[in-house]
Design an enzyme around this catalytic site. Structure first.
Site, PDB file in Angstrom:
ATOM      1  CE  LYS A   1     -62.272  81.722  43.459  1.00 57.09           C
ATOM      2  NZ  LYS A   1     -61.620  81.442  42.281  1.00 57.09           N
TER       3      LYS A   1
ATOM      4  CE  LYS B   1     -58.030  84.917  42.660  1.00 58.27           C
ATOM      5  NZ  LYS B   1     -57.824  84.493  41.455  1.00 58.27           N
TER       6      LYS B   1
HETATM    7  N1  C2G Z   1     -53.359  81.110  35.085  1.00 54.13           N
HETATM    8  C1  C2G Z   1     -52.024  80.715  34.338  1.00 54.13           C
HETATM    9  N2  C2G Z   1     -51.414  81.764  34.363  1.00 54.13           N
HETATM   10  C2  C2G Z   1     -51.688  83.161  34.777  1.00 54.13           C
HETATM   11  C3  C2G Z   1     -52.695  83.167  35.524  1.00 54.13           C
HETATM   12  C4  C2G Z   1     -53.537  82.252  35.779  1.00 54.13           C
HETATM   13  O1  C2G Z   1     -52.010  79.821  34.050  1.00 54.13           O
HETATM   14  N3  C2G Z   1     -50.468  83.918  34.693  1.00 54.13           N
HETATM   15  C5  C2G Z   1     -54.219  79.942  35.318  1.00 54.13           C
HETATM   16  C6  C2G Z   1     -54.485  79.717  36.842  1.00 54.13           C
HETATM   17  O2  C2G Z   1     -53.540  78.780  37.184  1.00 54.13           O
HETATM   18  C7  C2G Z   1     -55.846  78.948  36.614  1.00 54.13           C
HETATM   19  C8  C2G Z   1     -56.525  79.631  35.638  1.00 54.13           C
HETATM   20  O3  C2G Z   1     -55.720  80.515  34.830  1.00 54.13           O
HETATM   21  O4  C2G Z   1     -55.921  77.533  36.342  1.00 54.13           O
HETATM   22  C9  C2G Z   1     -57.543  80.742  36.291  1.00 54.13           C
HETATM   23  O5  C2G Z   1     -57.041  81.658  36.942  1.00 54.13           O
HETATM   24  P1  C2G Z   1     -57.796  82.457  38.448  1.00 54.13           P
HETATM   25  O6  C2G Z   1     -58.867  83.250  37.817  1.00 54.13           O
HETATM   26  O7  C2G Z   1     -56.776  82.966  38.976  1.00 54.13           O
HETATM   27  O8  C2G Z   1     -58.227  81.138  39.105  1.00 54.13           O
HETATM   28  P2  C2G Z   1     -58.131  80.669  40.474  1.00 54.13           P
HETATM   29  O9  C2G Z   1     -58.485  82.182  41.425  1.00 54.13           O
HETATM   30  O10 C2G Z   1     -56.865  80.125  40.857  1.00 54.13           O
HETATM   31  O11 C2G Z   1     -59.432  79.670  40.667  1.00 54.13           O
HETATM   32  O12 C2G Z   1     -61.668  76.062  42.589  1.00 54.13           O
HETATM   33  C10 C2G Z   1     -60.546  76.489  41.800  1.00 54.13           C
HETATM   34  C11 C2G Z   1     -60.586  77.855  41.816  1.00 54.13           C
HETATM   35  O13 C2G Z   1     -61.814  78.585  41.333  1.00 54.13           O
HETATM   36  C12 C2G Z   1     -59.472  78.524  40.724  1.00 54.13           C
END
Ligand code: C2G
Length: 149
Positions: A44, A46
């Site tokens: 990803k 990350k």
């Molecule tokens: N999130 C949120 N508000 C934020 C930060 C994050 O609602 N201020 C939500 C994101 O939209 C996501 C969840 O928290 O639904 C997890 O965020 P991340 O760990 O950043 O997820 P991401 O890297 O987008 O991984 O296959 C899909 C991916 O694995 C999603």
């Protein structure tokens, strides 16, 4: 029993994550979190501060979370929906309309919940000086002169 599934890295757990998990659980009875493995985070692009085991431990301590499973590929979602008899896949609104999720509508409900503005793992890292500032959609850039009071 209505089964909910969500995906993410959940690094440096913050209230945006918690509010997402709380609202996801409120849509059903059982919440499964597919947590990105360290190897999948590499895919990803990350770099998580905490490794998978630590992020898993923290998620398992959250009252809304019933099960944490590994997210290892982009392609596993349909198998997850079938294998865990998922009724609703929930993601934050930054994923709304994404091809990564929209196809699941043929197999289950897909719900995008408003992202919590003003907080992100990237913002935390930046403000702790752990990461170079990047442009954020959820941050109003602070003009530099304001810092020279
Ligand atoms: N999130 C949120 N508000 C934020 C930060 C994050 O609602 N201020 C939500 C994101 O939209 C996501 C969840 O928290 O639904 C997890 O965020 P991340 O760990 O950043 O997820 P991401 O890297 O987008 O991984 O296959 C899909 C991916 O694995 C999603």
């Amino acid at each position: 029993m209505k089964r909910i599934l969500t995906y993410g890295t959940f690094d440096l757990l913050h209230y945006g994550h918690i509010r997402l998990l709380k609202r996801a659980k409120e849509l059903g009875d059982y919440l499964i979190v597919a947590l990105s493995t360290d190897e999948f985070n590499d895919i990803k692009g990350k770099k998580a501060y905490h490794n998978y085991e630590t992020r898993k431990e923290m998620l398992e301590a959250i009252r809304y979370v019933d099960l944490v499973i590994p997210e290892e590929t982009w392609e596993q979602k349909l198998d997850d929906v079938k294998n865990y008899h998922v009724d609703v896949v929930v993601m934050g609104s930054d994923w709304a309309g994404s091809d990564r999720f929209e196809y699941l509508n043929d197999y289950c409900e897909v719900v995008y919940l408003d992202r919590t503005e003003g907080i992100s793992t990237t913002k935390i890292k930046e403000e702790l000086g752990l990461q170079e500032p990047v442009n954020h959609v959820d941050q109003i850039p602070t003009p530099r002169f304001e810092n020279q009071k």
